[in-house]
Scaffold this active site. Sequence first.
Site, PDB file in Angstrom:
ATOM      1  N   HIS A  60      64.453  52.123  67.107  1.00 39.17           N
ATOM      2  CA  HIS A  60      63.337  52.333  66.178  1.00 39.17           C
ATOM      3  C   HIS A  60      62.600  51.028  65.906  1.00 39.17           C
ATOM      4  O   HIS A  60      63.135  50.118  65.286  1.00 39.17           O
ATOM      5  CB  HIS A  60      63.851  52.920  64.863  1.00 39.17           C
ATOM      6  CG  HIS A  60      62.777  53.384  63.936  1.00 39.17           C
ATOM      7  ND1 HIS A  60      61.977  54.475  64.186  1.00 39.17           N
ATOM      8  CD2 HIS A  60      62.344  52.890  62.751  1.00 39.17           C
ATOM      9  CE1 HIS A  60      61.115  54.642  63.201  1.00 39.17           C
ATOM     10  NE2 HIS A  60      61.318  53.694  62.306  1.00 39.17           N
ATOM     11  N   HIS A  62      58.504  49.417  64.864  1.00 42.72           N
ATOM     12  CA  HIS A  62      57.049  49.414  64.703  1.00 42.72           C
ATOM     13  C   HIS A  62      56.650  47.987  65.055  1.00 42.72           C
ATOM     14  O   HIS A  62      56.698  47.086  64.205  1.00 42.72           O
ATOM     15  CB  HIS A  62      56.631  49.733  63.270  1.00 42.72           C
ATOM     16  CG  HIS A  62      57.271  50.980  62.721  1.00 42.72           C
ATOM     17  ND1 HIS A  62      56.936  52.236  63.165  1.00 42.72           N
ATOM     18  CD2 HIS A  62      58.226  51.170  61.783  1.00 42.72           C
ATOM     19  CE1 HIS A  62      57.669  53.135  62.510  1.00 42.72           C
ATOM     20  NE2 HIS A  62      58.449  52.515  61.674  1.00 42.72           N
ATOM     21  N   ARG A  86      54.450  49.006  51.424  1.00 37.47           N
ATOM     22  CA  ARG A  86      53.640  49.794  52.349  1.00 37.47           C
ATOM     23  C   ARG A  86      52.155  49.476  52.189  1.00 37.47           C
ATOM     24  O   ARG A  86      51.407  49.465  53.174  1.00 37.47           O
ATOM     25  CB  ARG A  86      53.906  51.287  52.127  1.00 37.47           C
ATOM     26  CG  ARG A  86      53.375  52.131  53.265  1.00 37.47           C
ATOM     27  CD  ARG A  86      53.764  53.577  53.112  1.00 37.47           C
ATOM     28  NE  ARG A  86      52.971  54.252  52.102  1.00 37.47           N
ATOM     29  CZ  ARG A  86      52.815  55.580  52.030  1.00 37.47           C
ATOM     30  NH1 ARG A  86      53.446  56.359  52.897  1.00 37.47           N
ATOM     31  NH2 ARG A  86      52.085  56.129  51.093  1.00 37.47           N
ATOM     32  N   TYR A 125      52.360  54.593  65.755  1.00 30.69           N
ATOM     33  CA  TYR A 125      51.385  55.412  65.023  1.00 30.69           C
ATOM     34  C   TYR A 125      50.044  54.746  64.772  1.00 30.69           C
ATOM     35  O   TYR A 125      49.155  55.340  64.183  1.00 30.69           O
ATOM     36  CB  TYR A 125      51.981  55.907  63.697  1.00 30.69           C
ATOM     37  CG  TYR A 125      52.403  54.824  62.714  1.00 30.69           C
ATOM     38  CD1 TYR A 125      51.488  54.265  61.825  1.00 30.69           C
ATOM     39  CD2 TYR A 125      53.719  54.396  62.655  1.00 30.69           C
ATOM     40  CE1 TYR A 125      51.885  53.296  60.919  1.00 30.69           C
ATOM     41  CE2 TYR A 125      54.129  53.431  61.745  1.00 30.69           C
ATOM     42  CZ  TYR A 125      53.199  52.880  60.881  1.00 30.69           C
ATOM     43  OH  TYR A 125      53.595  51.918  59.979  1.00 30.69           O
ATOM     44  N   HIS A 211      55.808  61.927  62.046  1.00 33.36           N
ATOM     45  CA  HIS A 211      56.117  60.692  61.305  1.00 33.36           C
ATOM     46  C   HIS A 211      57.217  60.879  60.268  1.00 33.36           C
ATOM     47  O   HIS A 211      58.147  60.088  60.159  1.00 33.36           O
ATOM     48  CB  HIS A 211      54.858  60.138  60.625  1.00 33.36           C
ATOM     49  CG  HIS A 211      55.113  58.892  59.829  1.00 33.36           C
ATOM     50  ND1 HIS A 211      55.552  58.921  58.520  1.00 33.36           N
ATOM     51  CD2 HIS A 211      55.052  57.592  60.160  1.00 33.36           C
ATOM     52  CE1 HIS A 211      55.724  57.677  58.078  1.00 33.36           C
ATOM     53  NE2 HIS A 211      55.427  56.858  59.056  1.00 33.36           N
ATOM     54  N   ARG A 214      56.732  64.058  55.021  1.00 37.85           N
ATOM     55  CA  ARG A 214      55.564  63.819  54.163  1.00 37.85           C
ATOM     56  C   ARG A 214      54.269  63.976  54.941  1.00 37.85           C
ATOM     57  O   ARG A 214      53.237  64.343  54.402  1.00 37.85           O
ATOM     58  CB  ARG A 214      55.618  62.385  53.599  1.00 37.85           C
ATOM     59  CG  ARG A 214      56.694  62.151  52.598  1.00 37.85           C
ATOM     60  CD  ARG A 214      56.752  60.681  52.200  1.00 37.85           C
ATOM     61  NE  ARG A 214      57.655  59.922  53.029  1.00 37.85           N
ATOM     62  CZ  ARG A 214      57.340  58.806  53.695  1.00 37.85           C
ATOM     63  NH1 ARG A 214      56.117  58.311  53.653  1.00 37.85           N
ATOM     64  NH2 ARG A 214      58.237  58.178  54.412  1.00 37.85           N
ATOM     65  N   GLU A 245      64.513  58.437  53.423  1.00 37.31           N
ATOM     66  CA  GLU A 245      64.721  56.997  53.350  1.00 37.31           C
ATOM     67  C   GLU A 245      64.707  56.516  51.908  1.00 37.31           C
ATOM     68  O   GLU A 245      65.461  55.621  51.540  1.00 37.31           O
ATOM     69  CB  GLU A 245      63.614  56.303  54.157  1.00 37.31           C
ATOM     70  CG  GLU A 245      63.721  54.786  54.153  1.00 37.31           C
ATOM     71  CD  GLU A 245      62.608  54.118  54.934  1.00 37.31           C
ATOM     72  OE1 GLU A 245      61.646  54.824  55.311  1.00 37.31           O
ATOM     73  OE2 GLU A 245      62.699  52.903  55.153  1.00 37.31           O
ATOM     74  N   HIS A 279      66.814  56.691  59.577  1.00 42.37           N
ATOM     75  CA  HIS A 279      67.335  56.353  58.239  1.00 42.37           C
ATOM     76  C   HIS A 279      68.341  57.406  57.749  1.00 42.37           C
ATOM     77  O   HIS A 279      69.510  57.105  57.625  1.00 42.37           O
ATOM     78  CB  HIS A 279      66.231  56.126  57.191  1.00 42.37           C
ATOM     79  CG  HIS A 279      65.177  55.158  57.641  1.00 42.37           C
ATOM     80  ND1 HIS A 279      65.468  53.860  57.987  1.00 42.37           N
ATOM     81  CD2 HIS A 279      63.835  55.294  57.827  1.00 42.37           C
ATOM     82  CE1 HIS A 279      64.356  53.244  58.359  1.00 42.37           C
ATOM     83  NE2 HIS A 279      63.352  54.084  58.279  1.00 42.37           N
ATOM     84  N   ASP A 330      63.174  48.488  63.347  1.00 36.59           N
ATOM     85  CA  ASP A 330      62.172  49.053  62.436  1.00 36.59           C
ATOM     86  C   ASP A 330      61.019  48.102  62.099  1.00 36.59           C
ATOM     87  O   ASP A 330      60.116  47.929  62.903  1.00 36.59           O
ATOM     88  CB  ASP A 330      62.907  49.554  61.176  1.00 36.59           C
ATOM     89  CG  ASP A 330      62.051  50.448  60.301  1.00 36.59           C
ATOM     90  OD1 ASP A 330      60.856  50.551  60.553  1.00 36.59           O
ATOM     91  OD2 ASP A 330      62.577  51.055  59.354  1.00 36.59           O
TER      92      ASP A 330
HETATM   93  C1  NGQ Z   1      56.337  53.175  58.709  1.00 39.78           C
HETATM   94  N1  NGQ Z   1      58.390  52.374  57.764  1.00 39.78           N
HETATM   95  O1  NGQ Z   1      55.816  54.180  59.131  1.00 39.78           O
HETATM   96  O2  NGQ Z   1      56.105  52.050  59.157  1.00 39.78           O
HETATM   97  C2  NGQ Z   1      57.348  53.312  57.598  1.00 39.78           C
HETATM   98  C3  NGQ Z   1      56.688  53.076  56.270  1.00 39.78           C
HETATM   99  C4  NGQ Z   1      56.076  55.378  55.487  1.00 39.78           C
HETATM  100  C5  NGQ Z   1      59.592  52.605  57.242  1.00 39.78           C
HETATM  101  N2  NGQ Z   1      59.793  53.750  56.680  1.00 39.78           N
HETATM  102  C6  NGQ Z   1      55.610  54.033  55.952  1.00 39.78           C
HETATM  103  N3  NGQ Z   1      60.547  51.734  57.278  1.00 39.78           N
HETATM  104  O3  NGQ Z   1      57.239  55.737  55.684  1.00 39.78           O
HETATM  105  O4  NGQ Z   1      55.250  56.075  54.928  1.00 39.78           O
HETATM  106 ZN    ZN Z   2      60.122  53.298  60.699  1.00 39.25          ZN
END
Ligand code: NGQ
Ligand code: ZN
Length: 462
Positions: A60, A62, A86, A125, A211, A214, A245, A279, A330
């Site tokens: 995982h 990004h 975020r 993404y 994703h 949500r 998470e 997670h 991550d």
């Molecule tokens: C992400 N990262 O998509 O980069 C997510 C944060 C979210 C992690 N969850 C954004 N570690 O989950 O909305």
């Molecule tokens: Zn992530």
Amino acid sequence: MSDLSPRAIFADLALLEDGWAADVRIILRQGRISGIERDTAVRAGDERHGCVIPALGNLHSHAFQRGMAGLAERRGHSDDSFWTWREVMYRFLDRMTPDDLHAVAAMAYLEMLESGFARVGEFHYLHHAPDGRAYADPAEMSVAIARAAAETGIGLTLLPVFYAHSGFGALPPSEGQRRFLHDLDGFARLLEGAGGALAGLDEAVLGLAPHSLRAVSPEQLAALESMAGAGAGAGAGPIHIHIAEQVREVEDCLAWSGRRPVEWLLDHAAVDRRWCLVHATHMTQGEARAVARSGAVAGLCPITEANLGDGLFPAGEFLAEGGVYGIGSDSNVLIDAAEELRLLEYGQRLTRRGRNLLADAATPSTGEAVWRRALDGGGQALGAKGGLSIGLAFDALSLDLGHPSLAARGADRLLDGLVFAAGRSAVDCVWRFGAQVVSGGRHHARDGVVRRYTETLNRLIG
Ligand code: NGQ
Ligand code: ZN
């Protein structure tokens, strides 16, 4: 680039699929292991190493977030949380171009290789231009990721991400999410383009990723499942999703559906070995048991989960039921395979007040237990089995046996030394698909990649 003529790596000690072996010749042909000889003698022309172990898959990442490592570690005006982090992350990605993404991803992938990861699952993404409009080539950003993988030599499992909403109940997306969004038709075009972007890479794998619960509606989730191909059929790639998470995500899911996120997912999707639940931090015992029984991989990212204040994965319940896990870097705030595994064990020690909690009677060395489990789980989640056995890609690393933390150690104690004492500083050489990309702990393209990365960051945030 794989070589055509066979060659051999001679290891005084090697961790093979069935355990440790001494005086091993690993014969390579076109990137793969074509033969393994044990208790044998070194031959002229062999490349000799003290200890060779399989490299891991990083399930995982990004990649773009590597560029903001350390930039969200300052207290803000209100309470800091995952959600304020975020916001910083959304601001960081705001102006990134495809070339910027290539430069930052190459830095991250190079560091992954240097730490002993030979493949990355890129949960990708950041698809559209800064104004939120699609690029002329909808897969332009996927192409940038593929270029970074090609440049550094890392194996790529690309997981194009579907994103449509800002919260449970199909809430409209926020301004900060404009570069992530698709409808299902647009996403189908992206997948097609992403497949093309992988064409020149050795053993690349294409999966997909809703994703999070949500960001997708129940109808979209069902459609994505069928897009991913049915069952375990040919071309059925991995499916990854962020889940449970943060506590707020659990509360919002309960308010929306009366179910907890993992519970809801297991009720509404055919979760099986193809799935990776990233997670899965907040699970009841019953949920942990059900995920373990589904065969899905728990995608654990201990450094990022600590950094973001997520909570701790219920490893005790999950492993007692035979659950499979792998590790991911991550947010890439720090890239170190051994340190991910160390923190995974330490989190359990700190909360359960015991020691060696992730080892078991069959594998009493915690270092070896976590390395092997992450190897198997990572391979499953990335659609590319790892390990030193005939027919598989030669994705491996050698240890620097001159490192003080490894002195006077053999076999599994070397892995305890790597995971608990040395970390990535004890990685010597790394091979991916038979090509040596790291020597003396340094990636061969390091200077150029660092230079371009630095220039890019100076432009983006300087
Ligand atoms: C992400 N990262 O998509 O980069 C997510 C944060 C979210 C992690 N969850 C954004 N570690 O989950 O909305
Ligand atoms: Zn992530």
